[in-house]
Design a protein around this motif. Sequence first.
Motif, PDB file in Angstrom:
ATOM      1  N   THR A   1     102.283  66.204 -41.829  1.00 58.18           N
ATOM      2  CA  THR A   1     102.553  64.871 -41.314  1.00 58.18           C
ATOM      3  C   THR A   1     101.382  64.382 -40.466  1.00 58.18           C
ATOM      4  O   THR A   1     100.534  65.162 -40.043  1.00 58.18           O
ATOM      5  N   GLY A   2     101.358  63.093 -40.218  1.00 56.57           N
ATOM      6  CA  GLY A   2     100.289  62.536 -39.402  1.00 56.57           C
ATOM      7  C   GLY A   2      99.876  61.173 -39.907  1.00 56.57           C
ATOM      8  O   GLY A   2     100.572  60.555 -40.719  1.00 56.57           O
ATOM      9  N   PRO A   3      98.739  60.682 -39.444  1.00 52.89           N
ATOM     10  CA  PRO A   3      98.324  59.328 -39.794  1.00 52.89           C
ATOM     11  C   PRO A   3      97.834  59.236 -41.233  1.00 52.89           C
ATOM     12  O   PRO A   3      97.388  60.219 -41.826  1.00 52.89           O
TER      13      PRO A   3
ATOM     14  N   MET B   1      93.593  54.995 -34.017  1.00 57.97           N
ATOM     15  CA  MET B   1      94.950  54.930 -34.547  1.00 57.97           C
ATOM     16  C   MET B   1      95.006  53.910 -35.686  1.00 57.97           C
ATOM     17  O   MET B   1      94.377  52.841 -35.600  1.00 57.97           O
TER      18      MET B   1
ATOM     19  N   ILE C   1      99.988  60.316 -24.882  1.00 58.80           N
ATOM     20  CA  ILE C   1      99.710  59.861 -26.246  1.00 58.80           C
ATOM     21  C   ILE C   1      99.601  61.068 -27.168  1.00 58.80           C
ATOM     22  O   ILE C   1      98.862  62.014 -26.885  1.00 58.80           O
ATOM     23  N   ASP C   2     100.336  61.048 -28.271  1.00 59.41           N
ATOM     24  CA  ASP C   2     100.364  62.151 -29.221  1.00 59.41           C
ATOM     25  C   ASP C   2      99.097  62.145 -30.066  1.00 59.41           C
ATOM     26  O   ASP C   2      98.858  61.225 -30.851  1.00 59.41           O
TER      27      ASP C   2
ATOM     28  N   GLY D   1      98.496  63.781 -32.556  1.00 61.37           N
ATOM     29  CA  GLY D   1      98.825  63.927 -33.963  1.00 61.37           C
ATOM     30  C   GLY D   1      98.999  62.623 -34.706  1.00 61.37           C
ATOM     31  O   GLY D   1      99.139  62.618 -35.927  1.00 61.37           O
ATOM     32  N   GLN D   2      98.951  61.508 -33.995  1.00 60.07           N
ATOM     33  CA  GLN D   2      99.183  60.203 -34.624  1.00 60.07           C
ATOM     34  C   GLN D   2      97.894  59.445 -34.934  1.00 60.07           C
ATOM     35  O   GLN D   2      97.944  58.276 -35.334  1.00 60.07           O
ATOM     36  N   GLY D   3      96.741  60.091 -34.738  1.00 57.90           N
ATOM     37  CA  GLY D   3      95.487  59.393 -34.986  1.00 57.90           C
ATOM     38  C   GLY D   3      94.379  60.351 -35.354  1.00 57.90           C
ATOM     39  O   GLY D   3      94.619  61.476 -35.801  1.00 57.90           O
TER      40      GLY D   3
ATOM     41  N   CYS E   1      95.335  67.249 -33.397  1.00 59.12           N
ATOM     42  CA  CYS E   1      94.856  66.058 -34.106  1.00 59.12           C
ATOM     43  C   CYS E   1      94.506  66.438 -35.540  1.00 59.12           C
ATOM     44  O   CYS E   1      93.714  67.359 -35.755  1.00 59.12           O
TER      45      CYS E   1
ATOM     46  N   ARG F   1      94.904  62.508 -46.326  1.00 60.33           N
ATOM     47  CA  ARG F   1      95.215  61.615 -45.205  1.00 60.33           C
ATOM     48  C   ARG F   1      94.354  60.342 -45.218  1.00 60.33           C
ATOM     49  O   ARG F   1      94.544  59.468 -44.383  1.00 60.33           O
TER      50      ARG F   1
END
Length: 272
Positions: free
Chosen positions: A130-132, A166, A196-197, A199-201, A222, A263
């Motif tokens: 999972t992730g961006p 992001m 800020i996570d 893993g989201q960017g 990340c 990704r």
Amino acid sequence: MTGPVTHWPGLSVQRDGQRRVLRSLPEETPVAMVFDGTTQAVMMASPQDLTDFAHGFAVTEGFIETLDQIEEFEIAEHETGIEARFWLSADRAEALAKRRRRMAGPVGCGLCGIDSLEEAARALPVLPETGPLLTSADVAGATDALRAFQPLHDQTHAVHAAGFLMPGQGIVLAREDVGRHNALDKLIGALALAGIDAGQGAFVLTSRVSLEMVQKTVIAGCPVLIAVSAPTAHALRQADAANLTVAAFARGGGFDLYSHPDRIQTGAFDVA
């Protein structure tokens, strides 16, 4: 605290003559990372965003796993440098023993001072799938976008930056330092302190992709690393094993993809 820039006079000698100049030069200051009263590392760093730097260093070097393992923290200035002092929860004593450091770390080497080859080749966690999901335009323009967040570079032309990208938002946070590893640690610490996570960017670097930059990125959680310069082969081996997407040579409207390309929305592509 000393500012990050000092103005220094000099003589510029060029083909068409000589002239007096006043250059803006980056400062670097010894910063001691002190855990429970013991200095574990001394790093040369730009004297700004040191709280971010200390917290990011504590995470990426394995002294803590989460911020709630810090009981107290303070920055202490001395004539000879600056101390970042942590007091940790009792369960981190073993981590302190494992991550001993006895040498001053120059800005060009993020692995100086570790005690063994095993520590240099430490096993990394495997990042989740999972992730961006980034577009080609996100990646191709990432290092150009980071330029808007580099005021210290604009003054001195002698520092590195690390930014957090992001999807749909661009660069939302960035940090600078004379050391590329320090800039990344500062960014990681700033993200953690802001909640800020990572893993989201994606992390965006003004440097090459070396082994320790991959290690810090993966430990921070990340999943995507974008850099303006080249990766090393060893860094790519670790990135591939850790499920980290690496895009390098990200400049001039293009980039190279080396590992876990899913990704990045590229359309038709061929990854060696």
